[in-house]
Scaffold this active site. Structure first.
Site, PDB file in Angstrom:
ATOM      1  NE  ARG A   1      -1.601   1.871   3.272  1.00 44.67           N
ATOM      2  CZ  ARG A   1      -1.490   1.920   4.680  1.00 44.67           C
ATOM      3  NH1 ARG A   1      -2.251   0.572   5.121  1.00 44.67           N
ATOM      4  NH2 ARG A   1      -0.639   2.387   5.672  1.00 44.67           N
TER       5      ARG A   1
ATOM      6  CG  HIS B   1      -6.379   1.543   6.754  1.00 40.49           C
ATOM      7  ND1 HIS B   1      -6.332   0.604   5.741  1.00 40.49           N
ATOM      8  CD2 HIS B   1      -7.066   2.260   7.313  1.00 40.49           C
ATOM      9  CE1 HIS B   1      -8.005   0.243   6.604  1.00 40.49           C
ATOM     10  NE2 HIS B   1      -8.373   1.169   7.000  1.00 40.49           N
TER      11      HIS B   1
ATOM     12  CE1 TYR C   1       1.196   2.576   8.781  1.00 36.34           C
ATOM     13  CE2 TYR C   1      -0.090   4.526  10.030  1.00 36.34           C
ATOM     14  CZ  TYR C   1       0.658   3.425   8.601  1.00 36.34           C
ATOM     15  OH  TYR C   1      -0.876   3.084   7.454  1.00 36.34           O
TER      16      TYR C   1
END
Length: 390
Positions: A283, A287, A296
């Site tokens: 990805r 998100h 992160y």
């Protein structure tokens, strides 16, 4: 089912978790060369019939999907959409697998399968009605054999299995009629594999030999949780644990995704039962637009995968095999520009639906309680309007 390919997943050594070291099907390398190995011969035969025009069609859908993604993200940033789930980096997994579908096959997406909807012809503006809050769905599922986006993680996988069992009981499997035999494919992410609904779906699909393909897009991050926090084994082995043939494919290789899905769909349509596919991808975006992946994920990891962009990989293959034409490529860019202009204009024009639409599509048939509630609301609305006009 075989699940071997040359080498290990193409990830940086420092990023490899124990769950990530496993072979996978690959037909085109990250630099655009055909991968010819004995282990992938069966899958290579699945793409032998694809011409340069076919590859160009895949490239077009991937480019338009990417542009759709960029424009939708920009619209959300401008306050025109409430939320948006980005799909950047997953175009090969989605477009490649969707290209293997027959018209009668049915799709159950999650909420990120913009490339699948592009391949199935769902109108771009309709895809954003849900994210703008103008509609509970956005399109007619029967028109394209594509169910509406599902926001509840993993729930649609169970729905897809039930639908596949219905297809099976309707006698639309294993008849030998290529225009009748049908399969179901459901798309979900690595995070959904931790949901109970997915495990239940695998149980029902396995014991009923349902004609369903479980297409897992492992983009390696369930919001901020890496796959290594979700499983100690590669995720495709989940399917094996339920007795379902399973395969792991390079999700950034559009031809490999097409080949693996074509085989799985053929098995399902012929009465061979379910298949579990793990498309190992990344990805590249967030998100959703409410997420900040920089909190992160390491920049080096993102840069590593950016160099393995699925669109660039197919472009390199086309150039290597004399399938590239600058005039044709410029035409696709103009088409992408027109798509962006249309989205910016028409999404902003989407008005709020009448409040009475909340009573529509609650049940498949008329329901007395819903009718009574609608009548009450319409009376209330009329009285309120009359009072306001005085």
């Amino acid at each position: 089912m075989p699940h071997t390919t040359p080498g290990e997943p193409d990830v940086a050594p420092a990023d490899i978790a124990p769950a990530d070291v496993d072979p996978l099907v690959q037909l085109v390398s990250p630099t655009g060369e055909r991968v010819v190995e004995p282990d992938n011969a069966t899958y290579r035969s699945r793409v032998d019939h694809l011409t340069s025009e076919d590859l160009r069609a895949l490239y077009r859908d991937m480019v338009l999907t990417r542009r759709f993604d960029d424009e939708a993200t920009a619209l959300q940033r401008q306050g025109e959409l409430a939320l948006y789930a980005q799909g950047r980096g997953q175009e090969a997994a989605q477009v490649g697998s969707a290209a293997a579908l027959a018209p009668q096959d049915y799709v159950f997406p999650s909420y990120r399968e913009h490339g699948v909807l592009q391949s199935r012809g769902v109108d771009p503006v309709d895809r954003l009605r849900l994210y703008r809050g103008a509609d509970h769905g956005g399109w007619d599922p029967a028109e394209h054999n594509v169910h509406l986006y599902t926001l509840v993680i993993g729930s649609h996988v169970l729905h897809a299995t039930g639908y596949a069992m219905g297809v099976q009981r309707d006698g639309a499997v294993g008849t030998g009629d290529a225009g009748r035999d049908a399969a179901v494919v459901t798309y979900f992410g690595d995070g959904a594999t931790s949901q109970g609904d997915v495990s239940e779906a695998l149980v029902f699909a396995a014991v009923n030999n349902a004609p369903v393909v479980f297409f897992l897009q492992n983009n390696q991050w369930a919001i901020s949780e890496p796959t290594s926090r979700q499983s100690r084994a590669p995720l495709y082995r989940r399917g094996e644990g339920f007795g379902i043939p399973s395969v792991r494919v390079d999700g950034n290789d559009v031809l490999a995704c097409y080949a693996v899905t074509a085989e799985a769909l053929e098995r399902a349509r012929s009465g061979g039962g379910p298949t579990f596919v793990e498309a190992y991808t990344y990805r590249m975006g967030a998100h959703t637009t409410s997420d900040d992946p920089s909190r992160y994920r390491a920049r080096a990891e993102e840069d590593h995968w950016a160099r393995r962009d699925p669109i660039d990989r197919l472009a390199a293959l086309l150039r290597a095999e004399d399938g590239w034409d600058d005039g044709w490529a410029a035409g696709i860019e103009r088409e992408a520009d027109a798509l962006g202009e249309r989205l910016r204009k028409e999404v902003r024009e989407l008005g709020a639906p009448p409040a009475t639409t909340m009573f529509e599509h609650v049940y498949a048939t008329e329901h007395a309680q819903v009718q009574a509630e609608r009548a009450w609301y319409e009376q209330y609305e009329n009285e309120t309007s009359t009072e306001a006009a005085r």
